[in-house]
Design an enzyme around this catalytic site. Structure first.
Site, mmCIF file in Angstrom:
data_model
loop_
_atom_site.group_PDB
_atom_site.id
_atom_site.type_symbol
_atom_site.label_atom_id
_atom_site.label_comp_id
_atom_site.label_asym_id
_atom_site.label_seq_id
_atom_site.Cartn_x
_atom_site.Cartn_y
_atom_site.Cartn_z
ATOM 1 N N ASP A 13 29.454 42.235 -16.320
ATOM 2 C CA ASP A 13 29.213 43.341 -17.250
ATOM 3 C C ASP A 13 30.207 43.366 -18.407
ATOM 4 O O ASP A 13 30.546 44.429 -18.924
ATOM 5 C CB ASP A 13 29.238 44.698 -16.523
ATOM 6 C CG ASP A 13 28.341 44.693 -15.300
ATOM 7 O OD1 ASP A 13 27.201 44.238 -15.438
ATOM 8 O OD2 ASP A 13 28.788 45.130 -14.218
ATOM 9 N N LYS A 16 28.199 40.036 -22.005
ATOM 10 C CA LYS A 16 27.778 38.650 -22.280
ATOM 11 C C LYS A 16 26.490 38.615 -23.093
ATOM 12 O O LYS A 16 26.335 37.787 -23.983
ATOM 13 C CB LYS A 16 27.566 37.879 -20.971
ATOM 14 C CG LYS A 16 28.843 37.667 -20.176
ATOM 15 C CD LYS A 16 28.578 36.917 -18.906
ATOM 16 C CE LYS A 16 27.829 37.715 -17.866
ATOM 17 N NZ LYS A 16 28.558 38.856 -17.303
ATOM 18 N N GLY A 40 22.082 41.618 -15.449
ATOM 19 C CA GLY A 40 21.458 42.528 -16.402
ATOM 20 C C GLY A 40 22.151 42.337 -17.737
ATOM 21 O O GLY A 40 23.246 42.831 -17.942
ATOM 22 N N HIS A 41 21.535 41.557 -18.615
ATOM 23 C CA HIS A 41 22.161 41.278 -19.915
ATOM 24 C C HIS A 41 21.512 42.146 -20.989
ATOM 25 O O HIS A 41 20.331 42.020 -21.277
ATOM 26 C CB HIS A 41 22.035 39.781 -20.245
ATOM 27 C CG HIS A 41 22.828 38.927 -19.304
ATOM 28 N ND1 HIS A 41 22.770 37.563 -19.282
ATOM 29 C CD2 HIS A 41 23.721 39.274 -18.348
ATOM 30 C CE1 HIS A 41 23.600 37.108 -18.350
ATOM 31 N NE2 HIS A 41 24.184 38.135 -17.766
ATOM 32 N N GLN A 222 26.920 37.365 -14.026
ATOM 33 C CA GLN A 222 28.011 37.971 -13.237
ATOM 34 C C GLN A 222 29.353 37.634 -13.900
ATOM 35 O O GLN A 222 29.409 37.580 -15.108
ATOM 36 C CB GLN A 222 27.975 37.508 -11.761
ATOM 37 C CG GLN A 222 26.806 38.091 -10.962
ATOM 38 C CD GLN A 222 25.505 37.343 -11.153
ATOM 39 O OE1 GLN A 222 25.466 36.145 -11.037
ATOM 40 N NE2 GLN A 222 24.432 38.065 -11.428
HETATM 41 P P1 IMP Z 1 24.536 40.294 -5.226
HETATM 42 O O1 IMP Z 1 24.738 39.347 -6.350
HETATM 43 O O2 IMP Z 1 23.350 41.186 -5.404
HETATM 44 O O3 IMP Z 1 24.552 39.597 -3.895
HETATM 45 O O4 IMP Z 1 25.805 41.277 -5.191
HETATM 46 C C1 IMP Z 1 27.111 40.822 -4.871
HETATM 47 C C2 IMP Z 1 28.165 41.516 -5.715
HETATM 48 O O5 IMP Z 1 28.017 41.098 -7.062
HETATM 49 C C3 IMP Z 1 28.056 43.037 -5.754
HETATM 50 O O6 IMP Z 1 29.357 43.575 -5.867
HETATM 51 C C4 IMP Z 1 27.269 43.319 -7.015
HETATM 52 O O7 IMP Z 1 27.513 44.596 -7.530
HETATM 53 C C5 IMP Z 1 27.837 42.237 -7.913
HETATM 54 N N1 IMP Z 1 26.947 41.833 -8.995
HETATM 55 C C6 IMP Z 1 25.851 41.059 -8.906
HETATM 56 N N2 IMP Z 1 25.306 40.875 -10.126
HETATM 57 C C7 IMP Z 1 26.089 41.524 -10.993
HETATM 58 C C8 IMP Z 1 26.072 41.665 -12.421
HETATM 59 O O8 IMP Z 1 25.234 41.122 -13.140
HETATM 60 N N3 IMP Z 1 27.077 42.426 -12.942
HETATM 61 C C9 IMP Z 1 28.043 42.981 -12.191
HETATM 62 N N4 IMP Z 1 28.110 42.870 -10.885
HETATM 63 C C10 IMP Z 1 27.138 42.148 -10.280
#
Ligand code: IMP
Length: 422
Positions: A13, A16, A40-41, A222
């Site tokens: 977040d 990007k 989520g971009h 991420q």
């Molecule tokens: P997962 O990717 O859904 O398995 O989540 C694993 C961890 O990554 C959690 O703490 C989510 O909140 C975090 N996470 C996954 N995708 C994002 C993103 O795009 N932005 C911020 N945190 C993310």
């Protein structure tokens, strides 16, 4: 333009989407290499806000080719929904969006397993999109790839094998019903038919592009601290969000990547569980969350906010080989009297100046801060570095000094125009 990786230097977040949107006009191909629709971009163009979860943000630029690489996990329904959303907004993807035949497919049983695991006491705080269980199947060599989905015999065989195993887990461990082969087969075969036109060998596509001197922008999802190897394990996502992931997740060799740009917020945020040494107390948390609109673009969850953590970003610079930094959301700090930067952690009498691997240290450490005066001026209308308040410049200079890495771009708002070079 050289081949560039743009990635998050914190916990995701970092903005990007916006930065990729700025670099995209100079690239020929924009490529996602890991993660899935957990990302989520957000890109704001005039009055329009686009949130892209799976398709590279470069798709908003009409002439660009966008590729979803082999390292990405695909929820076919989410993929098709996103294409529909873009079409409704007047963006046509036909002929310029490609999906790797080696990418793995997310099934409803992955999402269910993600949900069930998250219902336990020791949760990760995932997006519940099935990302972790899908990557787990990939590594366990039982995953179903896009190429399998498109081959009737292979798909039947693999889906049956997977359901035989998964349904036992659902029935015996979780006491819930499993999934019907026929229903899943039918639903996913129909997705297969719809996505077939986008599927190709993207490894060949990208390497051919390189031979033709086309430039590639690798869009990280991420952030570094969510990387399964280099992040705050186990509170991470299940893929390699770091620069190395760009090679693995696209089949473009590391020698073909020219530059890595890291995006860092002027403060820090994270969503989900896990250690966060510089996390704010209640008052500042509320203020910064409101001002920075810190709510997840995928899940809507409030993001946890904290001071800029140099240990974290320094670690990112190292593990990604970051050449240049972009600092985003500087304006969110406009109202503060003073601003802190974390330069070390203290735990059980020992001072840590480098990122510790032991999660117990990260969970229990006390951050050591430097405090700088705030600037107390609106920076959202500033259009050049020269015009930034003196204390804002000092803050950026100090970050650059601590990171020993050049800050090249600064962002002071969500609009494309609220960005300038340092
Ligand atoms: P997962 O990717 O859904 O398995 O989540 C694993 C961890 O990554 C959690 O703490 C989510 O909140 C975090 N996470 C996954 N995708 C994002 C993103 O795009 N932005 C911020 N945190 C993310």
């Amino acid at each position: 333009m050289p081949n560039i990786v743009i990635l998050g230097a914190q916990w995701g977040d970092e903005g990007k989407g916006k930065v990729i949107d700025i670099f995209a006009p100079k690239a020929d191909y924009i490529v996602r290499y890991q993660g899935g629709n957990n990302a989520g971009h957000t890109v704001v163009i005039g009055e329009d806000e686009f949130i892209l979860h799976l398709i590279p943000s470069g798709i908003l630029h009409k002439a660009k080719v966008c590729v979803i690489g082999n390292g990405v996990v695909i929820d076919p329904k989410a993929f098709l929904d996103e294409i529909d959303m873009l079409k409704r907004k007047g963006i046509e993807v036909a002929g310029r969006l490609y999906l790797s035949d080696e990418a793995h497919v997310i099934f409803p049983y992955h999402k269910k397993l993600d949900e069930l695991k998250e219902a336990k006491k020791k949760k990760i705080g995932t997006t519940k999109k099935g990302i972790g269980p899908c990557y787990a199947d990939k590594v366990a060599r039982s995953g179903i790839r896009i190429a399998d989905l498109l081959d009737e015999a292979v798909f039947k065989d693999k889906l049956r094998g997977n359901l035989d195993e998964k349904n036992v887990v659902f029935n015996r461990i979780y006491n819930i019903e499993g999934y019907s082969f026929d229903a899943l087969y039918e639903e996913y075969s129909s997705y297969g038919k719809k996505i077939r036109k986008f599927v190709c060998n993207t490894v060949l596509l990208l390497n051919d592009a390189i031979k033709k001197k086309k430039s590639i922008l690798f869009e990280g999802a991420q952030g570094t601290l969510l990387d399964v190897d280099h992040g705050t394990y186990p509170f991470v996502t299940s893929s390699n969000a770091t620069a190395g992931g760009a090679s693995i997740g696209t089949g473009v060799g590391p020698t073909r990547i020219d530059k890595v740009i890291g995006i860092a917020k002027a403060y820090t945020t994270r969503v989900g569980e896990g250690p966060f040494p510089t996390e704010f107390g209640e008052d500042l948390m509320g203020r910064i969350r409101k001002k920075g609109r810190e709510f997840g673009a995928t899940t809507g969850r409030p993001r946890r906010c904290g001071w800029f953590d140099n240990i974290v970003v320094k670690h990112s610079v190292m593990v990604n080989g970051i050449d240049e930094i972009v600092v985003t959301k500087l304006d969110v700090l406009d109202d503060l009297d003073s601003i802190k930067i974390c330069t070390a952690y203290k735990f059980e009498g020992r001072v840590y100046r480098d990122f510790p691997s032991n999660i117990r240290v990260l969970e229990g450490c006390v951050p050591i801060y430097e405090e700088l005066p705030g600037w107390k001026e609106d920076t959202t209308r500033v259009t050049s570095y020269k015009r930034l308040p003196k204390n804002a410049k000092n803050y950026l200079k100090r970050i650059q000094e601590l990171l020993k890495t050049k800050i090249v771009l600064i962002s002071v708002g969500s609009d494309r125009r609220q960005t300038f070079a340092k």
